[in-house]
Enzyme design. Structure first.
Site, PDB file in Angstrom:
ATOM      1  CB  THR A 135       3.358 -60.223  64.928  1.00  0.00           C
ATOM      2  OG1 THR A 135       3.061 -61.126  64.181  1.00  0.00           O
ATOM      3  CG2 THR A 135       4.129 -60.106  65.564  1.00  0.00           C
ATOM      4  CD  GLU A 145       7.756 -57.687  65.850  1.00  0.00           C
ATOM      5  OE1 GLU A 145       7.492 -58.805  64.572  1.00  0.00           O
ATOM      6  OE2 GLU A 145       7.412 -57.258  66.153  1.00  0.00           O
ATOM      7  CE  LYS A 184      10.401 -51.562  47.342  1.00  0.00           C
ATOM      8  NZ  LYS A 184      10.957 -52.811  47.541  1.00  0.00           N
ATOM      9  CD1 TRP A 242      12.203 -46.735  47.017  1.00  0.00           C
ATOM     10  CD2 TRP A 242      12.464 -46.614  49.255  1.00  0.00           C
ATOM     11  NE1 TRP A 242      12.862 -48.245  46.219  1.00  0.00           N
ATOM     12  CE2 TRP A 242      13.169 -48.408  48.361  1.00  0.00           C
ATOM     13  CE3 TRP A 242      13.325 -46.833  49.882  1.00  0.00           C
ATOM     14  CZ2 TRP A 242      13.500 -49.387  48.844  1.00  0.00           C
ATOM     15  CZ3 TRP A 242      13.774 -47.192  50.875  1.00  0.00           C
ATOM     16  CH2 TRP A 242      13.925 -48.780  50.674  1.00  0.00           C
TER      17      TRP A 242
END
Length: 539
Positions: free
Chosen positions: A179, A324, A434, A439
């Site tokens: 990654t 992944e 936030k 959100w």
């Protein structure tokens, strides 16, 4: 019937069915190298013998530091089909980061493109595991400080084409990708022959990326990035011609490759396509051959999708996935029930990341782990499972922040899913703002900002606020000759589309937005720059 799903089966199929199909590479010199799949097969067997001569055993990791070229294609097959593991190294990482990856993977041999030799020379003194460095695309009189150096073509010239593949078990490891390491050290995703084989079938489904024998593929996505999204395997399986750009990644060079070779599918990240769009608007070329412009790695701004579709007549195919996940997860292709939609509504659909491809299961969950409704409004973290999704990171114990107790991988991407199953990525869990218990999607704000006539690029980050905990900061790169940009015009532009509490409290104009090694906006760097006081706002 016991039929192991191993990568040599893909290569054997291509040898018999598609031996005449071609791989063209734009070499560092600018010349085009061309050969066919029959030659790919022969040289992959030679490479397997080379690896054996170098002492590589089944299960050993072999690194590749290279651009997209025909030699890298040989490594994609010769390494795993010899039983070893192909570890693709990100050429955009620092020497320290590369040294960490090489030692963590314990690479025994590294193949190095000559154009990247200066980088590897800075890495080599920092690593312990490597026994051999093999150079290719180098001048005959090249001088190097690397120890244990051999030359690719010399080794290949002495190698036999007679080789019995050692990839006999579909559960053998075949590929290793790390990654980008946005938090902590990069983590390794280890792919088996079986997972890559099934991923290749998923890529080639007609309602997925749908690679055909008649296609000419231009993979601009680097071969070090999640195995080039599986395209080198999908093309060989279905017999598509391939155009490999080598180090020539500039917009003008890519435009010429598309036009000159009648490319039908091109795949890359939005930053690449943004540059190509500007190039084609300034210097038009015939790119009417393209039937699908595949976009992944990050959300493509709606304005850029509209530009390609309306101005250039190019169909954009949005896709989503992760290292992944090998990486394919979703694709956004209009379905039959979208036929009656207006052009604006069709762009709305294409701006989403789309529906999960077969064999990928997907759900969204809130912060407490409760599964959320597919109503197109409720946001939650995407969780996935499937035959090409990793079950753990390489040499790392599972933790609940990445793997749930009931067998799902937590992606860290926040999204809504509508009743049709179309995913719309709204943020990363670490990037969502936030504010006052609500959100705010940084991605939605960014996509809107990049449709502003004066804005070239935009990133939105959360900054601390004593009252609301976090508030949005819009960081903007202005288009050339666009004149001054003030906060009021930016906020007014967004106010037509978003609730008042979403609107940025702060706006900053900077020369360029930092990007990660795979071309995404690097918000981690932006947050650090803001905390250090190096980002000035214009409010």
């Amino acid at each position: 019937m016991d039929y192991p799903l191993t990568l040599d089966r893909i290569l054997e199929h291509a040898r018999r069915l598609h031996p005449q199909k071609r791989i063209l590479t734009k070499m560092p010199s600018g010349e085009m190298h061309s050969y066919d799949y029959a030659k790919l097969y022969q040289r992959s067997k030679k490479l397997a013998n080379v690896l054996e001569k170098l002492g590589v055993k089944p299960g050993d990791r072999v690194g590749t530091l290279s651009w997209n070229n025909f030699q890298h294609m040989e490594m994609y097959y010769g390494i795993p089909c010899s039983g070893a593991v192909c570890h693709t190294l990100n050429i955009r990482l620092s020497p320290e980061e590369l040294a960490y990856l090489i030692d963590h993977a314990e690479d025994q041999v590294i193949f190095v493109d000559g154009t990247l030799l200066p980088l590897m020379e800075r890495v080599a003194p920092k690593v312990r595991s490597v026994r051999h460095y093999v150079l290719f695309n180098t001048p005959d009189d090249i001088q190097t400080k690397l120890p244990g150096v051999s030359f690719y073509e010399d080794l290949m010239a002495d190698a036999s084409e007679d080789y019995e593949w050692k990839s006999i078990d579909e559960n053998m490891a075949a590929g290793l990708c790390y990654t980008s390491g946005t938090t902590g050290n990069p983590k390794g995703a280890l792919y088996s022959h079986r997972s890559i084989f099934l991923h290749t079938l998923g890529v080639n489904l007609s309602n997925s990326l749908g690679i055909r024998e008649t296609d000419v593929m231009l993979p601009v996505v680097p071969m070090f990035h999640a195995m080039a999204w599986g395209l080198p395997y999908g093309c060989v399986m279905n017999g598509a011609d391939m155009i490999m750009p080598g180090p020539h990644m500039q917009p003008a060079a890519l435009a010429a490759l598309i036009s000159d070779h009648r490319v039908t599918i091109a795949a890359g990240v939005p930053t690449i396509w943004g540059g190509l769009y500007q190039e084609l608007k300034a210097r038009p070329r015939d790119i009417s051959s393209i039937r699908a412009l595949i976009v992944g790695g990050a959300a493509m701004p709606r304005s850029l999708i509209e530009g390609f579709e309306k101005d250039l007549g190019v169909t954009v195919l949005h896709a989503w996935g992760m290292t992944e996940m090998s990486p394919l997860g979703t694709v956004s292709i209009l379905q039959s029930h979208h036929t009656g939609l207006s052009e604006k509504e069709k762009i709305d659909v294409k701006s989403m990341q789309g529906y999960p491809v077969p064999m990928v299961e997907l759900r969204i969950a809130d912060e407490s782990g409760r599964e959320q409704s597919w109503d197109g409004k409720t946001m939650g973290e995407i969780q996935v499972r499937g035959p090409w999704v990793i079950r753990q990171y390489y040499k790392v114990e599972n933790t609940p922040d990445k793997f749930t107790g009931d067998g799902w991988f937590r992606t860290g991407d926040v999204a809504t899913i509508n009743s049709d199953g179309f995913v719309n990525i709204t943020d990363r869990t670490k990037d969502v703002i936030k504010s006052g218990g609500e959100w705010i999607s940084s991605v939605a704000l960014e996509n809107a900002l990049m449709s502003h006539p004066k804005v070239l690029e935009a990133a939105v980050i959360a900054v601390p606020d004593p009252k609301w905990t976090e508030r949005p900061l819009a960081v903007i790169v202005a288009k050339p000759d666009s004149g001054n940009i003030n906060k009021e015009e930016i906020v007014s532009f967004l106010a037509e589309r978003f609730p008042r509490f979403w609107l940025p409290d702060h706006v900053s104009v900077i020369p360029g937005i930092p990007k990660t090694s795979v071309g995404k906006f690097d918000k981690k760097v932006l947050r650090k720059q803001y905390s250090e006081g190096s980002i000035n706002t214009i409010d």
